[in-house]
Design a protein around this motif. Structure first.
Motif, short mmCIF file in Angstrom:
data_model
loop_
_atom_site.label_atom_id
_atom_site.label_comp_id
_atom_site.label_asym_id
_atom_site.label_seq_id
_atom_site.Cartn_x
_atom_site.Cartn_y
_atom_site.Cartn_z
N ASN A 51 34.03 -1.36 64.22
CA ASN A 51 33.97 -0.24 65.16
C ASN A 51 33.51 1.01 64.44
N ARG A 52 32.29 1.43 64.72
CA ARG A 52 31.72 2.60 64.02
C ARG A 52 32.35 3.91 64.47
N GLU A 53 33.12 3.90 65.55
CA GLU A 53 33.76 5.12 66.04
C GLU A 53 35.12 5.33 65.38
N THR A 54 35.83 4.24 65.11
CA THR A 54 37.20 4.36 64.59
C THR A 54 37.32 4.07 63.10
N CYS A 55 36.24 3.59 62.47
CA CYS A 55 36.34 3.20 61.06
C CYS A 55 36.71 4.39 60.17
N LYS A 56 36.34 5.59 60.57
CA LYS A 56 36.64 6.77 59.76
C LYS A 56 38.14 7.05 59.71
N ASN A 57 38.91 6.43 60.63
CA ASN A 57 40.36 6.62 60.66
C ASN A 57 41.10 5.63 59.78
N ILE A 58 40.40 4.72 59.13
CA ILE A 58 41.04 3.75 58.25
C ILE A 58 41.74 4.48 57.11
N SER A 59 42.98 4.11 56.84
CA SER A 59 43.74 4.75 55.77
C SER A 59 43.06 4.46 54.43
N HIS A 60 42.83 5.52 53.64
CA HIS A 60 42.09 5.33 52.40
C HIS A 60 42.43 6.42 51.40
N ALA A 61 42.03 6.20 50.17
CA ALA A 61 42.19 7.18 49.10
C ALA A 61 40.97 7.09 48.20
N ALA A 62 40.60 8.23 47.60
CA ALA A 62 39.39 8.25 46.77
C ALA A 62 39.65 9.07 45.50
N PHE A 63 39.09 8.60 44.40
CA PHE A 63 39.19 9.28 43.11
C PHE A 63 37.79 9.63 42.62
N ASN A 64 37.61 10.84 42.14
CA ASN A 64 36.33 11.28 41.60
C ASN A 64 36.37 11.21 40.08
N LEU A 65 35.53 10.35 39.51
CA LEU A 65 35.49 10.15 38.06
C LEU A 65 34.31 10.88 37.45
N THR A 66 34.54 11.55 36.34
CA THR A 66 33.44 12.16 35.59
C THR A 66 33.02 11.29 34.43
N GLY A 67 33.76 10.21 34.17
CA GLY A 67 33.41 9.31 33.08
C GLY A 67 34.55 8.35 32.81
N THR A 68 34.39 7.50 31.81
CA THR A 68 35.44 6.60 31.36
C THR A 68 35.50 6.64 29.84
N LYS A 69 36.63 6.28 29.29
CA LYS A 69 36.81 6.20 27.84
C LYS A 69 37.32 4.81 27.47
N HIS A 70 36.96 4.37 26.28
CA HIS A 70 37.43 3.07 25.80
C HIS A 70 38.87 3.20 25.29
N VAL A 71 39.67 2.19 25.63
CA VAL A 71 41.03 2.09 25.12
C VAL A 71 41.27 0.66 24.68
N VAL A 72 42.26 0.47 23.84
CA VAL A 72 42.62 -0.88 23.41
C VAL A 72 43.48 -1.52 24.49
N PRO A 73 43.12 -2.70 25.01
CA PRO A 73 43.94 -3.34 26.05
C PRO A 73 45.36 -3.59 25.59
N LYS A 74 46.31 -3.42 26.49
CA LYS A 74 47.71 -3.68 26.22
C LYS A 74 48.27 -4.54 27.33
N LEU A 75 49.51 -5.03 27.14
CA LEU A 75 50.10 -5.91 28.15
C LEU A 75 50.24 -5.20 29.49
N ASP A 76 50.60 -3.91 29.46
CA ASP A 76 50.78 -3.19 30.71
C ASP A 76 49.49 -2.56 31.20
N ARG A 77 48.42 -2.70 30.44
CA ARG A 77 47.12 -2.17 30.83
C ARG A 77 46.06 -3.10 30.24
N PRO A 78 45.74 -4.20 30.92
CA PRO A 78 44.87 -5.23 30.34
C PRO A 78 43.39 -4.93 30.43
N TYR A 79 43.03 -3.66 30.60
CA TYR A 79 41.62 -3.28 30.71
C TYR A 79 41.24 -2.39 29.53
#
Length: 280
Positions: A171-199
């Motif tokens: 539905n192109r009329e109601t899709c804008k009401n879908i619950s959502h969240a957005a993050f604006n990233l300016t970049g990423t940094k490398h980190v060493v993966p850990k058990l609580d953060r496997p990325y």
């Protein structure tokens, strides 16, 4: 030659993901959309899906992705009932390959979760949230959390709609009401993966306010994607020691088990690949 040989044996999925990250132009927005359920009335069903979509999913690992969901069930209004029946479904992203599709759908499901609440309509209040820690200048620790999420109310009642992921995004009329969240990233940094953060990356967020509004209308669930999600949920349930759904066969149970094992195997391969990259 030794370095080359170690690189070429990395899983194809990881190589594709690395290529996507390398090709990203910043600033970039990562968005999370609650595709299903929505503010509507649904018929009671044995399996009730919970489906989120991640847009710009190749960058999702840098947020150390997770989603916290709470469902509260009321036989009347929220103001009339002080002790609602509550559920806290857990999303496990260990089996999610973020580079496979855009957007990437992640899903969970509830089994007969309105049973025992009577014959009348059940009102459900769903809240969800996700948070991510901003990378430090050195890329090894995190600053303040960025917390976003939303809330919806829906009803479970006889005569309501059956779950339909295609209709939920068409539905192109109601899709804008879908619950959502957005993050604006300016970049990423490398980190060493850990058990609580496997990325091996973490996000650097923009300080520009207001934060991006997002665009959930970009997400459309195709019939094939909806069928795949439904089949995956069923196969996972059929893989349980004592399935509570009908239509399970030995082959479907085996498929569900293989799907779970394959997911963990791919995750293990990715972790091994991360180690290989850091040791080059």
């Amino acid at each position: 030659m030794a370095t080359l040989s170690r690189v070429v044996v990395l899983p194809l999925a990881l190589l594709c993901w690395a290529a996507q990250i390398g090709a990203t132009t910043f600033p970039a927005t990562v968005e999370i959309d609650l595709i299903f359920p929505q503010n509507d009335t649904y018929a009671p069903t044995t399996i009730f899906p919970l489906v989120f979509a991640w847009q710009n999913a190749a960058l999702a690992p840098s947020l150390n992705p997770h989603i916290d969901v709470t469902l509260q069930l009321y036989n009347g209004s929220r103001s009339d009932e002080t002790n609602p029946k509550s559920f806290f479904p857990t999303f496990d992203f260990n089996q999610t390959l973020w580079n496979i599709s855009e957007p990437t759908f992640v899903y969970h499901h509830m089994l007969n979760f309105t049973s025992g609440t009577g014959d009348g309509p059940v009102h459900v209040y769903l809240t969800w949230a996700t948070n991510a820690g901003n990378c430090s200048d050195h890329g090894q620790s995190f600053g303040g959390d960025y917390i976003q999420g939303g809330a919806i109310e829906f009803t479970m009642a006889k005569g309501g709609k059956q779950p339909d992921l295609v209709a939920a995004t068409s539905n192109r009329e109601t899709c804008k009401n879908i619950s959502h969240a957005a993050f604006n990233l300016t970049g990423t940094k490398h980190v060493v993966p850990k058990l609580d953060r496997p990325y091996d990356t973490c996000a650097v967020f923009s300080d520009v306010q207001p934060r991006p509004e997002g665009d959930p209308c970009k997400v459309q669930v195709s019939p094939s994607a909806a069928a795949s999600i439904a089949a995956a949920i069923k196969s996972q349930e059929c893989a349980a020691p004592r399935p509570v759904i009908d239509g399970c066969s030995p082959s479907s149970a085996a498929a569900g088990w293989k799907q779970q094992v394959a997911g963990y195997s791919v995750f293990g391969s990715l972790m091994a690949a991360f180690v290989a990259i850091w040791s080059l």
